[in-house]
Write an enzyme that holds these catalytic residues in place. Structure first.
Site, mmCIF file in Angstrom:
data_model
loop_
_atom_site.group_PDB
_atom_site.id
_atom_site.type_symbol
_atom_site.label_atom_id
_atom_site.label_comp_id
_atom_site.label_asym_id
_atom_site.label_seq_id
_atom_site.Cartn_x
_atom_site.Cartn_y
_atom_site.Cartn_z
ATOM 1 N N HIS A 153 0.813 -1.213 0.000
ATOM 2 C CA HIS A 153 0.000 0.000 0.000
ATOM 3 C C HIS A 153 0.854 1.274 0.000
ATOM 4 C CE1 HIS A 153 -3.310 2.563 1.940
ATOM 5 N NE2 HIS A 153 -3.867 2.075 0.855
ATOM 6 N N LYS A 161 3.185 4.453 -1.101
ATOM 7 C CA LYS A 161 3.244 5.404 -2.213
ATOM 8 C C LYS A 161 4.549 6.176 -2.068
ATOM 9 C CE LYS A 161 -1.395 4.925 -1.358
ATOM 10 N NZ LYS A 161 -1.991 4.313 -0.167
ATOM 11 N N ASP A 186 17.030 10.977 -7.215
ATOM 12 C CA ASP A 186 18.463 11.247 -7.042
ATOM 13 C C ASP A 186 18.914 11.256 -5.587
ATOM 14 O OD1 ASP A 186 18.690 11.448 -9.772
ATOM 15 O OD2 ASP A 186 18.694 13.638 -9.822
#
Length: 476
Positions: A221, A223, A228
């Site tokens: 779940h 995100k 960089d």
């Protein structure tokens, strides 16, 4: 002969049910769950064997070989050079001086990580602000981009992300992309093939090993976007136009993401690296941070069903216990386990201002009804529960007193506590806490307080539905 065959099949089913019941007794996380499964499997195995096969496990097996992962990561960090290592070491020393941290040392022990100082964290309220910042960071990428979402859709927003990643690959930037196979089950194969053909390393986080093969409960779940090693984004948004508020009847969509700069980015990237390693048995080529752009102390708190302890639930319990005068929480789903319910009740009894913000509109009927039941139970114990009115509330945030706050992907439900891989960022900073307070105050102003006597006005059929829905709490 037919009767004999039927009899043998029934006996076989009951034998398999007994074996599965023994498995449930040995492996279920709670005694209530073990009893429920065992009784059902022994008495009606022809009804419960298949559901148990897909839903019965609460432990994700074989997630990461820690020895191999840490050995590979140590080699990668040595290759990064001494300068980057000195930055992280200095960030640990800096964080140790933050006065608020002594209340959260148990969280450090829980996740095996230290608070890192020298960070800057900014709130990104709602979808357009979030994805504008993400696309801007991807456009500036020089070395690599990390992308991980639970849901990715091939709609206008999904194609905008696709174009941004194709442009990055065209500039010679490495792109690592993970999506959850269950959450993104409707993702068009052409979308994936287009990215892969251009050079994007894209994979599904899937239940691919024998002991997990049939389990549908486990979801990644998280995100995460990171660029960089310099900035990272985590929060509640997935990739779909509904997260921009473009889909009725849930619009306008209320959600929150954060942008992180500084040494804490390495903890976010390590979380992604563990997921990537599970899928590919390789590490992404990432870089250590080279600057400390701010003065905020942060700790990335990953959690999931492969943890030795119930990390997510314990994180919320510790955060609630740490509150001296205020704990405000925002979540689209409110189906807490007994430990979190008790912590909220005790906080209210000791005079803490306990507030929970939930949506007034459902996106999942059963979860909404179970949330309503737990909302009424919380109100009876002195917790103030508010329903957000303008649209669907999807943000996951909490505020602890005046000096700490957290934002991430974890909901206040058993699925996040025990079945999902989640990521929260705990920030010990009065400045960030003030930003979160202002955001939540604005949300509370657009919410209605649940009256203490509202449950008495609820019709009997609705009460029955709510009580029935709460029975599914272990998988909600």
């Amino acid at each position: 002969m037919n009767l004999l065959s039927v009899g043998l099949e029934l006996v076989s089913l009951h034998v398999l049910g007994f074996i599965a019941a023994c498995h449930a007794i040995m492996h279920a996380r709670t005694s209530q769950g073990a009893i429920a499964w065992a009784v059902a499997l022994v008495s009606v195995p022809y009804v419960t064997l298949v559901p148990y096969l897909f839903l019965g496990s609460s432990r994700f097996a074989g997630y990461v070989d820690e020895h191999r992962f840490n050995r590979a990561r140590a080699q990668a960090r040595r290759a990064a050079g001494d300068a980057a290592m000195r930055i992280v070491a200095a960030a640990r020393r800096y964080a140790a001086q933050e006065p608020a941290l002594h209340r959260f040392l148990a969280v450090e022990g829980l996740v095996g990580r230290h608070f890192l100082g020298g960070n800057r964290v900014a709130l990104l309220k709602d979808g357009r602000a979030t994805f504008d910042a993400i696309f801007q960071a991807i456009a500036a990428a020089r070395h690599y981009v990390i992308v991980q979402f639970f849901i990715v859709r091939n709609d206008d927003l999904g194609r905008e992300l696709q174009r941004a990643l194709l442009d990055a690959v065209g500039r010679g930037v490495g792109v690592y992309f993970l999506y959850d196979r269950i959450g993104s089950h409707a993702l068009d194969r052409r979308y994936i093939d287009t990215l892969r053909a251009a050079g994007v390393q894209i994979h599904a986080f899937a239940i691919r090993r024998f002991r997990n093969r049939f389990q549908l409960n486990f979801r990644n779940h998280r995100k995460i976007v990171s660029v960089d090693g310099q900035c990272a984004f985590i929060g509640g948004h997935n990739v779909g136009v509904e997260y921009l508020g473009a889909r009725a009847p849930l619009s306008p969509w209320r959600d929150t993401h954060i942008r992180i700069e500084g040494p804490a980015v390495v903890q976010v990237e390590r979380t992604f690296s563990e997921d990537w390693y599970w899928v590919t048995q390789r590490l992404p080529d990432v870089r250590e941070p080279v600057s400390t752009p701010g003065d905020m102390c942060c700790l990335a708190v990953p959690s999931g069903p492969a943890d030795a302890q119930e990390t997510c639930s314990l994180f919320f319990v510790q955060a609630i216990h740490a509150a001296r005068h205020r704990i405000w929480l925002s979540s689209p789903y409110f189906v807490p386990d007994s430990a979190v319910r008790a912590a909220l009740r005790l906080a209210a009894l000791r005079g803490v201002d306990v507030r929970v913000l939930i949506p007034c509109r459902p996106d999942h009927f059963t979860v909404f009804q179970a949330s309503a039941y737990h909302a009424y139970e919380a109100v009876r114990t002195g917790v103030k529960v508010y329903r957000y009115q303008p649209g669907f509330l999807h943000q996951k945030a909490l505020l602890i007193d005046d000096d700490a706050a957290a934002v991430g992907s974890a909901n206040l439900d058993n699925r996040s506590f025990r079945l999902n891989f989640e990521l929260m960022l705990l920030v010990a900073s009065p400045a960030f806490a003030a930003d979160v307070e202002a955001m939540l105050r604005a949300d509370f102003e657009q919410a209605e307080l649940v009256p203490a006597d509202e449950y008495e006005q609820v019709s009997m059929p609705r009460r029955i539905v709510m009580h029935y829905a709460r029975l599914f709490a272990p998988i909600l």
